[in-house]
Scaffold this motif. Structure first.
Motif, PDB file in Angstrom:
ATOM      1  N   GLU A  77      -3.875   4.701  -4.005  1.00 45.85           N
ATOM      2  CA  GLU A  77      -4.027   4.876  -2.534  1.00 45.85           C
ATOM      3  C   GLU A  77      -3.033   3.764  -1.912  1.00 45.85           C
ATOM      4  OE1 GLU A  77      -7.851   1.460  -0.958  1.00 45.85           O
ATOM      5  OE2 GLU A  77      -6.714   1.380  -3.415  1.00 45.85           O
ATOM      6  N   LYS A 102      -3.630  -5.462   2.193  1.00 48.02           N
ATOM      7  CA  LYS A 102      -4.380  -5.499   0.524  1.00 48.02           C
ATOM      8  C   LYS A 102      -4.741  -7.017   0.586  1.00 48.02           C
ATOM      9  CE  LYS A 102      -5.768  -5.104  -3.459  1.00 48.02           C
ATOM     10  NZ  LYS A 102      -6.289  -6.531  -4.108  1.00 48.02           N
ATOM     11  N   ILE A 154      -2.952   1.077   1.870  1.00 52.56           N
ATOM     12  CA  ILE A 154      -4.061   0.591   2.809  1.00 52.56           C
ATOM     13  C   ILE A 154      -2.756  -0.222   3.633  1.00 52.56           C
ATOM     14  CG2 ILE A 154      -4.961  -1.760   2.737  1.00 52.56           C
ATOM     15  CD1 ILE A 154      -5.256  -1.894  -0.103  1.00 52.56           C
TER      16      ILE A 154
END
Length: 353
Positions: free
Chosen positions: A350, A256, A352
């Motif tokens: 989520e 991230k 990443i």
């Protein structure tokens, strides 16, 4: 008969709001059980005023970051943490009650400050890791902080109090603030966000070519004002030197924040400034220098980069799981690890990388 409660700190805030709103009676939301007695809400109260300029909006003002009653802290200059938060949120003209999520957001800011001891100052920013209004269809996923234009700092019997306004911002605006500076981005966008009123439905300021150009120019000419960044995923693994192999050390980052760190290195090191990354476990300081290298002392790592190494990292740090060696720094590899974004319940929403 008990002594009369000293509300001089609270009264000083009320007096300043009286200058702006006259006799308007705000919607006030107090705390039933004080935080010190086990209540969930750290702020004593939040007032919401109806403002019509420059657009109809709610103007929230907190009570509780400063000392509202007797002076308790030893710092005579500032009252409590030295500020109260404000928040301007767009409203429909027929709205009679402010949305509960905004009150919860301000209380969450209270929890953050009371639990961490970190205070907000004009120019700060905070990544919310998701919509600032949970469940809303909005691009605003972070917050910036600036001085409230209508409420100057006041001197109270308990010390000075600033009114710091919270502004909802998008992810790319946050990145622009990190790679340049918060006030530069906010000032460039003031024409499009008058009085910095937060509107959940707005698009990113960087969609406007003149603002995107101003940000790019500002970063190139001035570099980044972000010299310190807290990073969740940060690790250093000291390799062992074998009989037939070189010692290889591994530096791990989360996907991230990989890209923004690459940009920050460009915006800091190329301008002759250092960049410090801090996690719960270690601190990594990047410094400019002609000769690349690194040193390790317990939980402190110092990495020296020249311009060539900065550009190599700027191009290599991408938001995808990978491990690569840095040609400019023999014996050092960098691992980009997956980042898992979780909601308030701890569920992964989520991934990443």
């Amino acid at each position: 008969m008990g002594e009369e409660l000293n509300t001089s700190g609270w009264d000083a805030i009320d007096q300043e709001l009286l200058k702006v709103y006259g006799e308007q009676e705000p919607k006030h939301y107090g705390t039933v059980i004080p935080y010190l007695l086990g209540g969930e809400d750290p702020l004593e109260g939040i007032s919401a005023y109806k403002s019509e300029t420059p657009v109809p909006h709610w103007h929230f003002v907190t009570y509780g970051f400063s000392e509202l009653y007797e002076k308790e802290s030893e710092n005579a200059e500032y009252s409590g943490y030295g500020f109260e938060l404000t928040f301007r949120l767009a409203r429909n003209e027929d709205d009679e009650e402010p949305p509960a999520w905004a009150l919860n957001l301000l209380q969450n800011m209270g929890r953050y400050v009371f639990n961490s001891g970190n205070v907000f100052r004009s120019g700060d920013y905070l990544d919310a890791n998701g919509p600032i209004c949970q469940g809303a269809d909005t691009l605003l996923t972070a917050l910036a902080f600036t001085l409230d234009s209508e409420l100057p700092a006041i001197d109270t019997p308990n010390g000075q109090v600033e009114f710091i306004q919270m502004v909802g911002i998008t992810g790319d605006e946050l990145e622009a603030m990190q790679t340049w500076n918060t006030m530069g981005v906010l000032n460039a966008g003031l024409e499009y966000i008058p009085s910095y009123v937060t509107d959940l439905s707005r698009a990113s300021l960087l969609q406007i070519p003149s603002i995107a150009g101003a940000v790019e120019k500002g970063m190139d000419e001035e570099g980044s004002s972000t010299g310190f960044l807290f990073v969740d995923q940060l690790a250093w693994e000291q390799g062992k030197k074998g009989l037939f192999s070189k010692q290889s050390n591994k530096f791990t980052l989360g996907a991230k924040q990989a890209v923004i760190i690459g940009k920050l290195l460009r915006g800091r090191i190329l301008k002759g400034k250092s960049l410090t990354l801090v996690s719960q476990e270690i601190r990594v300081v990047f410094e400019p220098g002609e000769t690349c290298g690194y040193s390790v002392e317990e939980a402190d790592v110092t990495i020296t980069l020249n311009d060539k190494a900065v550009m190599e990292l700027h191009h290599s740090l991408k938001p995808q799981e990978q491990e690569f060696e840095v040609s400019s720094i023999p014996g050092l590899s960098i691992q980009i690890a997956k980042t898992y974004i979780k909601d308030q319940q701890g569920n992964v929403v989520e991934t990443i990388g």
